[in-house]
Design a protein around this motif. Structure first.
Motif, PDB file in Angstrom:
ATOM      1  N   GLN A  45       0.800  -1.213   0.000  1.00 29.91           N
ATOM      2  CA  GLN A  45       0.000   0.000   0.000  1.00 29.91           C
ATOM      3  C   GLN A  45       0.842   1.277   0.000  1.00 29.91           C
ATOM      4  OE1 GLN A  45      -0.902  -2.747   2.156  1.00 29.91           O
ATOM      5  NE2 GLN A  45      -2.199  -3.233   0.392  1.00 29.91           N
ATOM      6  N   SER A  46       2.004   1.237   0.657  1.00 30.85           N
ATOM      7  CA  SER A  46       2.742   2.485   0.837  1.00 30.85           C
ATOM      8  C   SER A  46       4.192   2.239   1.220  1.00 30.85           C
ATOM      9  CB  SER A  46       2.072   3.332   1.935  1.00 30.85           C
ATOM     10  OG  SER A  46       2.076   2.612   3.168  1.00 30.85           O
ATOM     11  N   TRP A  47       5.006   3.280   1.045  1.00 31.37           N
ATOM     12  CA  TRP A  47       6.368   3.328   1.563  1.00 31.37           C
ATOM     13  C   TRP A  47       6.402   4.505   2.534  1.00 31.37           C
ATOM     14  CZ3 TRP A  47      10.610   2.627  -2.781  1.00 31.37           C
ATOM     15  CH2 TRP A  47      10.331   1.483  -3.522  1.00 31.37           C
ATOM     16  N   ASN A  48       6.668   4.231   3.795  1.00 33.66           N
ATOM     17  CA  ASN A  48       6.625   5.295   4.799  1.00 33.66           C
ATOM     18  C   ASN A  48       7.809   5.237   5.740  1.00 33.66           C
ATOM     19  OD1 ASN A  48       4.086   6.594   4.190  1.00 33.66           O
ATOM     20  ND2 ASN A  48       3.045   4.785   5.014  1.00 33.66           N
ATOM     21  N   VAL A  49       8.321   6.423   6.086  1.00 33.37           N
ATOM     22  CA  VAL A  49       9.259   6.539   7.192  1.00 33.37           C
ATOM     23  C   VAL A  49       8.428   6.550   8.471  1.00 33.37           C
ATOM     24  CG1 VAL A  49      10.963   8.001   8.319  1.00 33.37           C
ATOM     25  CG2 VAL A  49      10.935   7.818   5.826  1.00 33.37           C
ATOM     26  N   VAL A  50       8.796   5.676   9.417  1.00 32.45           N
ATOM     27  CA  VAL A  50       8.068   5.584  10.684  1.00 32.45           C
ATOM     28  C   VAL A  50       8.947   6.180  11.772  1.00 32.45           C
ATOM     29  CG1 VAL A  50       6.898   4.047  12.303  1.00 32.45           C
ATOM     30  CG2 VAL A  50       6.948   3.481   9.865  1.00 32.45           C
ATOM     31  N   ALA A  51       8.475   7.271  12.385  1.00 32.67           N
ATOM     32  CA  ALA A  51       9.284   7.942  13.404  1.00 32.67           C
ATOM     33  C   ALA A  51       8.379   8.625  14.422  1.00 32.67           C
ATOM     34  CB  ALA A  51      10.206   8.976  12.764  1.00 32.67           C
ATOM     35  N   ASP A  52       8.663   8.373  15.703  1.00 30.85           N
ATOM     36  CA  ASP A  52       7.950   9.040  16.801  1.00 30.85           C
ATOM     37  C   ASP A  52       6.436   8.907  16.674  1.00 30.85           C
ATOM     38  OD1 ASP A  52      10.427   9.952  17.828  1.00 30.85           O
ATOM     39  OD2 ASP A  52      10.386  11.662  16.467  1.00 30.85           O
ATOM     40  N   GLY A  53       5.998   7.722  16.276  1.00 33.41           N
ATOM     41  CA  GLY A  53       4.573   7.464  16.187  1.00 33.41           C
ATOM     42  C   GLY A  53       3.896   8.045  14.963  1.00 33.41           C
ATOM     43  N   ALA A  54       4.657   8.696  14.096  1.00 29.87           N
ATOM     44  CA  ALA A  54       4.101   9.293  12.878  1.00 29.87           C
ATOM     45  C   ALA A  54       4.689   8.598  11.652  1.00 29.87           C
ATOM     46  CB  ALA A  54       4.398  10.785  12.830  1.00 29.87           C
ATOM     47  N   GLU A  55       4.007   8.741  10.513  1.00 26.94           N
ATOM     48  CA  GLU A  55       4.478   8.172   9.254  1.00 26.94           C
ATOM     49  C   GLU A  55       4.603   9.275   8.212  1.00 26.94           C
ATOM     50  OE1 GLU A  55       2.127   4.868   7.992  1.00 26.94           O
ATOM     51  OE2 GLU A  55       2.761   3.597   9.676  1.00 26.94           O
ATOM     52  N   TYR A  56       5.704   9.237   7.466  1.00 22.23           N
ATOM     53  CA  TYR A  56       5.979  10.239   6.446  1.00 22.23           C
ATOM     54  C   TYR A  56       6.192   9.539   5.111  1.00 22.23           C
ATOM     55  CZ  TYR A  56       6.994  12.773  10.754  1.00 22.23           C
ATOM     56  OH  TYR A  56       6.908  13.317  12.011  1.00 22.23           O
ATOM     57  N   PRO A  57       5.371   9.831   4.104  1.00 29.56           N
ATOM     58  CA  PRO A  57       5.492   9.129   2.819  1.00 29.56           C
ATOM     59  C   PRO A  57       6.856   9.346   2.170  1.00 29.56           C
ATOM     60  CG  PRO A  57       3.434  10.379   2.954  1.00 29.56           C
ATOM     61  CD  PRO A  57       4.268  10.800   4.115  1.00 29.56           C
ATOM     62  N   VAL A  58       7.365   8.284   1.570  1.00 29.64           N
ATOM     63  CA  VAL A  58       8.630   8.346   0.851  1.00 29.64           C
ATOM     64  C   VAL A  58       8.363   8.827  -0.572  1.00 29.64           C
ATOM     65  CG1 VAL A  58      10.506   6.950  -0.129  1.00 29.64           C
ATOM     66  CG2 VAL A  58       9.745   6.548   2.226  1.00 29.64           C
ATOM     67  N   ASP A  59       9.164   9.778  -1.027  1.00 31.20           N
ATOM     68  CA  ASP A  59       9.116  10.215  -2.423  1.00 31.20           C
ATOM     69  C   ASP A  59       9.948   9.215  -3.233  1.00 31.20           C
ATOM     70  OD1 ASP A  59       9.400  11.377  -4.914  1.00 31.20           O
ATOM     71  OD2 ASP A  59       9.857  13.382  -4.143  1.00 31.20           O
ATOM     72  N   LYS A  60       9.285   8.402  -4.056  1.00 35.21           N
ATOM     73  CA  LYS A  60       9.981   7.339  -4.783  1.00 35.21           C
ATOM     74  C   LYS A  60      10.867   7.875  -5.904  1.00 35.21           C
ATOM     75  CE  LYS A  60       6.348   3.992  -3.755  1.00 35.21           C
ATOM     76  NZ  LYS A  60       5.280   3.136  -4.313  1.00 35.21           N
ATOM     77  N   ASN A  61      10.776   9.156  -6.220  1.00 36.43           N
ATOM     78  CA  ASN A  61      11.657   9.724  -7.243  1.00 36.43           C
ATOM     79  C   ASN A  61      13.112   9.711  -6.787  1.00 36.43           C
ATOM     80  OD1 ASN A  61       9.794  10.624  -9.396  1.00 36.43           O
ATOM     81  ND2 ASN A  61       8.937  11.879  -7.756  1.00 36.43           N
ATOM     82  N   ASP A  62      13.333   9.898  -5.478  1.00 35.63           N
ATOM     83  CA  ASP A  62      14.715   9.925  -4.978  1.00 35.63           C
ATOM     84  C   ASP A  62      14.861   9.295  -3.592  1.00 35.63           C
ATOM     85  OD1 ASP A  62      13.446  11.824  -3.423  1.00 35.63           O
ATOM     86  OD2 ASP A  62      14.736  13.499  -4.049  1.00 35.63           O
ATOM     87  N   PHE A  63      13.801   8.645  -3.089  1.00 33.58           N
ATOM     88  CA  PHE A  63      13.795   7.982  -1.789  1.00 33.58           C
ATOM     89  C   PHE A  63      13.995   8.972  -0.636  1.00 33.58           C
ATOM     90  CE2 PHE A  63      14.999   4.565   1.300  1.00 33.58           C
ATOM     91  CZ  PHE A  63      13.889   3.768   1.105  1.00 33.58           C
ATOM     92  N   SER A  64      13.502  10.182  -0.803  1.00 36.46           N
ATOM     93  CA  SER A  64      13.551  11.182   0.264  1.00 36.46           C
ATOM     94  C   SER A  64      12.190  11.229   0.960  1.00 36.46           C
ATOM     95  CB  SER A  64      13.885  12.552  -0.314  1.00 36.46           C
ATOM     96  OG  SER A  64      12.839  13.007  -1.159  1.00 36.46           O
ATOM     97  N   PHE A  65      12.105  12.018   2.015  1.00 31.78           N
ATOM     98  CA  PHE A  65      10.824  12.274   2.659  1.00 31.78           C
ATOM     99  C   PHE A  65      10.860  13.674   3.260  1.00 31.78           C
ATOM    100  CE2 PHE A  65      13.503  10.652   6.014  1.00 31.78           C
ATOM    101  CZ  PHE A  65      13.083  11.262   7.183  1.00 31.78           C
TER     102      PHE A  65
END
Length: 326
Positions: A45-65
């Motif tokens: 469903q998604s690629w997310n950075v998981v940190a401090d109880g929050a999720e931040y979507p990964v930009d698949k163009n360069d794997f940044s967030f």
């Protein structure tokens, strides 16, 4: 300045549970004085950075967030997905395309080793001893009675492209064969039936920094279960002895085989090769290019037995791969 390291876990198979445990282990090993460490969960469903109880979507163009509008660039990906897409070359191909250095074997080596049947038969051509086996796909017709006669009972049935002993069955008679096949096909598109080999099971870790290869002490695997199944691996129903209680001669022989396999498949980073010693002959079971990395997994045990530090080993691997790309 600290590098931003993404520990990539999850995946599309049942092994995501094991992957999560490895992610926790790797995060505990990494040197936080050198690296900012981020957990990146990948699922269908998604690629997310998981940190401090929050999720931040990964930009698949360069794997940044981005966090609160501020972009965070990742410098290195440590892949600890057991199964697709992190063990079969898919994720490696993506990282190659965007120029992201990563920890594990490349696309070709990952794709080869992930397919147990093809990998073992490839290595057999170079004199590596493997069990007799048969390969099946869902659209094939086959006679299980004939297969049982060819391989003998007991035999193993397992997904060809899977791990952690999910859907792996020790088949003792023809009566159990079809259910074992059905269970394995529920986990993967193709299945392997393999002759049972009685003996001592051992595993050997290996990694390479520059031109220097390190062969780790062997671990002996002892379980009262039918085989080294999921419960043995992850529910403590096993005794893992490092170094293995085998002769120095056999230890050296298996380390040399592991070193040769490392080169034959074109590996990089840390791999683990599993063997069963039967009648003084080591049979290769499989090659694992993203081995488990919990605190009590085989590789950390072997690194400790070698008098090394997991933190130092992972730092060396990261810096070695980073300099190749950057």
């Amino acid at each position: 300045m600290k590098k931003n390291i993404a520990v990539v876990w999850g995946g599309y198979s049942s092994e995501w549970i094991v992957s999560e445990k490895s992610m926790v282990g790797i995060c505990s090993f990494l040197d936080t004085k050198l690296y900012n460490v981020y957990s990146v969960k990948i699922d269908r469903q998604s690629w997310n950075v998981v940190a401090d109880g929050a999720e931040y979507p990964v930009d698949k163009n360069d794997f940044s967030f981005s966090v609160e509008g501020e972009k965070v660039n990742i410098d290195f990906a440590y892949i600890t997905i057991h199964g697709t897409p992190g063990e079969d070359g898919h994720l490696q191909g993506y990282f190659d395309m965007i120029g992201m250095p990563y920890s594990s074997c490349g696309l070709m080596a990952s794709a080869l080793t992930f397919n147990k049947y093809i990998c073992n038969n490839y290595l057999k051509n170079f004199g590596i001893t493997v069990a007799k086996s048969r390969h099946f796909t869902k659209d094939m017709s086959y006679d299980l009675g004939q297969v049982g006669e060819e391989l003998g009972y007991p035999l193993f049935v397992k997904p060809n492209t899977g791990g952690s002993s999910f859907a792996t069955t020790k088949v003792k008679s023809l009566n159990d064969f079809q259910k074992a096949m059905d269970d394995a096909f529920n986990e993967a598109e193709d299945v392997v039936a393999e002759s049972f080999i009685s003996g001592v099971e051992v595993t050997c870790g290996c990694y390479k920094i520059g031109n220097e290869k390190t062969l780790l002490p062997l671990t002996e695997v002892v379980t009262t279960n039918e085989f080294f199944d999921y419960n043995a691996k992850y529910a403590g129903q096993v005794e893992e002895i490092t170094p293995a209680r085998i002769s120095e001669e056999m230890t050296l022989r298996i380390q040399q085989l592991t070193s040769r396999i490392y080169d034959l498949v074109g590996a990089k980073g840390i791999i683990r090769a599993d063997f069963i010693i039967s009648d003084n002959v080591p049979f290769l079971l499989e090659v694992n290019t993203t081995p488990g990395m919990t605190v009590t997994s085989f590789i950390p045990q072997q690194v400790k037995a070698a008098g090394l530090s997991m933190t130092d080993v992972l730092t060396d691997i990261i810096e070695e791969e980073y300099k190749k790309v950057k």
